[in-house]
Write a protein that holds these residues in place. Sequence first.
Motif, PDB file in Angstrom:
ATOM      1  N   TYR A  87      56.096  27.642  19.568  1.00  0.00           N
ATOM      2  CA  TYR A  87      55.638  28.416  20.715  1.00  0.00           C
ATOM      3  C   TYR A  87      54.500  27.690  21.445  1.00  0.00           C
ATOM      4  CZ  TYR A  87      58.365  31.855  18.204  1.00  0.00           C
ATOM      5  OH  TYR A  87      59.392  32.492  17.549  1.00  0.00           O
ATOM      6  N   ASP A  90      56.179  25.053  23.493  1.00  0.00           N
ATOM      7  CA  ASP A  90      56.756  25.628  24.707  1.00  0.00           C
ATOM      8  C   ASP A  90      55.683  25.801  25.774  1.00  0.00           C
ATOM      9  OD1 ASP A  90      59.304  25.748  23.729  1.00  0.00           O
ATOM     10  OD2 ASP A  90      59.319  27.905  23.382  1.00  0.00           O
ATOM     11  N   ALA A 235      53.559  33.338  24.702  1.00  0.00           N
ATOM     12  CA  ALA A 235      53.387  32.494  23.520  1.00  0.00           C
ATOM     13  C   ALA A 235      52.798  33.302  22.370  1.00  0.00           C
ATOM     14  CB  ALA A 235      52.483  31.311  23.857  1.00  0.00           C
ATOM     15  N   GLY A 238      55.411  35.659  21.006  1.00  0.00           N
ATOM     16  CA  GLY A 238      56.408  34.969  20.210  1.00  0.00           C
ATOM     17  C   GLY A 238      55.910  34.636  18.817  1.00  0.00           C
ATOM     18  N   ILE A 239      54.676  34.149  18.712  1.00  0.00           N
ATOM     19  CA  ILE A 239      54.094  33.850  17.401  1.00  0.00           C
ATOM     20  C   ILE A 239      53.964  35.129  16.585  1.00  0.00           C
ATOM     21  CG2 ILE A 239      52.085  32.918  16.194  1.00  0.00           C
ATOM     22  CD1 ILE A 239      51.533  31.246  18.745  1.00  0.00           C
ATOM     23  N   SER A 259      63.912  35.862  20.101  1.00  0.00           N
ATOM     24  CA  SER A 259      62.666  35.113  20.223  1.00  0.00           C
ATOM     25  C   SER A 259      62.767  33.983  21.220  1.00  0.00           C
ATOM     26  CB  SER A 259      62.249  34.564  18.854  1.00  0.00           C
ATOM     27  OG  SER A 259      62.019  35.605  17.954  1.00  0.00           O
ATOM     28  N   GLN A 260      63.859  33.219  21.172  1.00  0.00           N
ATOM     29  CA  GLN A 260      63.948  32.076  22.066  1.00  0.00           C
ATOM     30  C   GLN A 260      64.053  32.512  23.518  1.00  0.00           C
ATOM     31  OE1 GLN A 260      63.562  28.909  21.471  1.00  0.00           O
ATOM     32  NE2 GLN A 260      63.905  28.349  23.607  1.00  0.00           N
ATOM     33  N   ARG A 263      60.729  33.691  24.765  1.00  0.00           N
ATOM     34  CA  ARG A 263      59.796  32.625  25.087  1.00  0.00           C
ATOM     35  C   ARG A 263      60.118  32.006  26.431  1.00  0.00           C
ATOM     36  NH1 ARG A 263      60.791  30.268  19.955  1.00  0.00           N
ATOM     37  NH2 ARG A 263      61.297  28.296  20.938  1.00  0.00           N
ATOM     38  N   GLU A 264      61.401  31.787  26.681  1.00  0.00           N
ATOM     39  CA  GLU A 264      61.772  31.061  27.877  1.00  0.00           C
ATOM     40  C   GLU A 264      61.800  31.955  29.111  1.00  0.00           C
ATOM     41  OE1 GLU A 264      61.984  28.009  27.946  1.00  0.00           O
ATOM     42  OE2 GLU A 264      62.140  27.434  25.865  1.00  0.00           O
TER      43      GLU A 264
END
Length: 276
Positions: A87, A90, A235, A238-239, A259-260, A263-264
């Motif tokens: 993360y 990213d 971020a 996500g963590i 999750s992915q 994040r995006e």
Amino acid sequence: MTGPTAPDRLLSVLAAFDHEHPALCLTDISRRAGLTLTTTHRLVGALTEWGALERDESGVYHVGLRLWELAALAPRGLALRQIALPYLEDLYEATHENVQLAVRDGSDVVYIEWLSGRSAVGVHIRVGARWPLHATGVGLALLAHGDPRFQQEYCAGELESFTPYTITEPARLRRELAEVRRTGVAVSDRQITDDALSVAAPVRAADGTVTAAVSIVVPHADAQVSVLAPAVRVAARGISRALGWQPERARGGTRRDDSQSTRESELPSGQRRTTA
């Protein structure tokens, strides 16, 4: 009054080392630890034999790998860094600015990960560095979500100043912490250096408690908090979810988390990471 115990003396030898003094000769260790040379020689020998210290060919001592092995077991250390790294990467790829992960230790914030590029603004940060909570974005995020009694004690204590912009008034700090809780992000503007601004967000453990904070540090002149804040929040979220935090379940929701895609898709337009 009794003198220092054997454990106290051992710890004083280890405490002689810091970021400004990573390599010390026996005399320097003795002086910095406040011990006689004979006592220092005996303790350093025991620590070296165990692996806590290492001696190079010139006779200078360094912290040994045995301590790194132990530190890796800390739940807020290497394990947290490994979970958070995708993360953080990213966030770095989206901004190419300084990205940091930190935890609280007493009245300080301790940095446990840091990603930076050549063109990023210079910062006085390295892994293991410490700064007072009130003077950094990650510190404000951690303090704002800390125990209320600890917050009161901290605000009532001495607030060290580093620049003319450092928060040193208790009333102002309390207002800042309230704003952090309201918005979900902390903004530290030129508090450590007069050319940098940081935006930070809290990271939650599985039980919902704030266990760390993630931040991005950018040049003050180019800072766009409204653009940076959503990216930092994504971020941190996500963590948190990677650590087991489930906000939907806490609210009674049923939405499935990806999750992915989270994040995006939630990065600001133009800052999403692309992959080949």
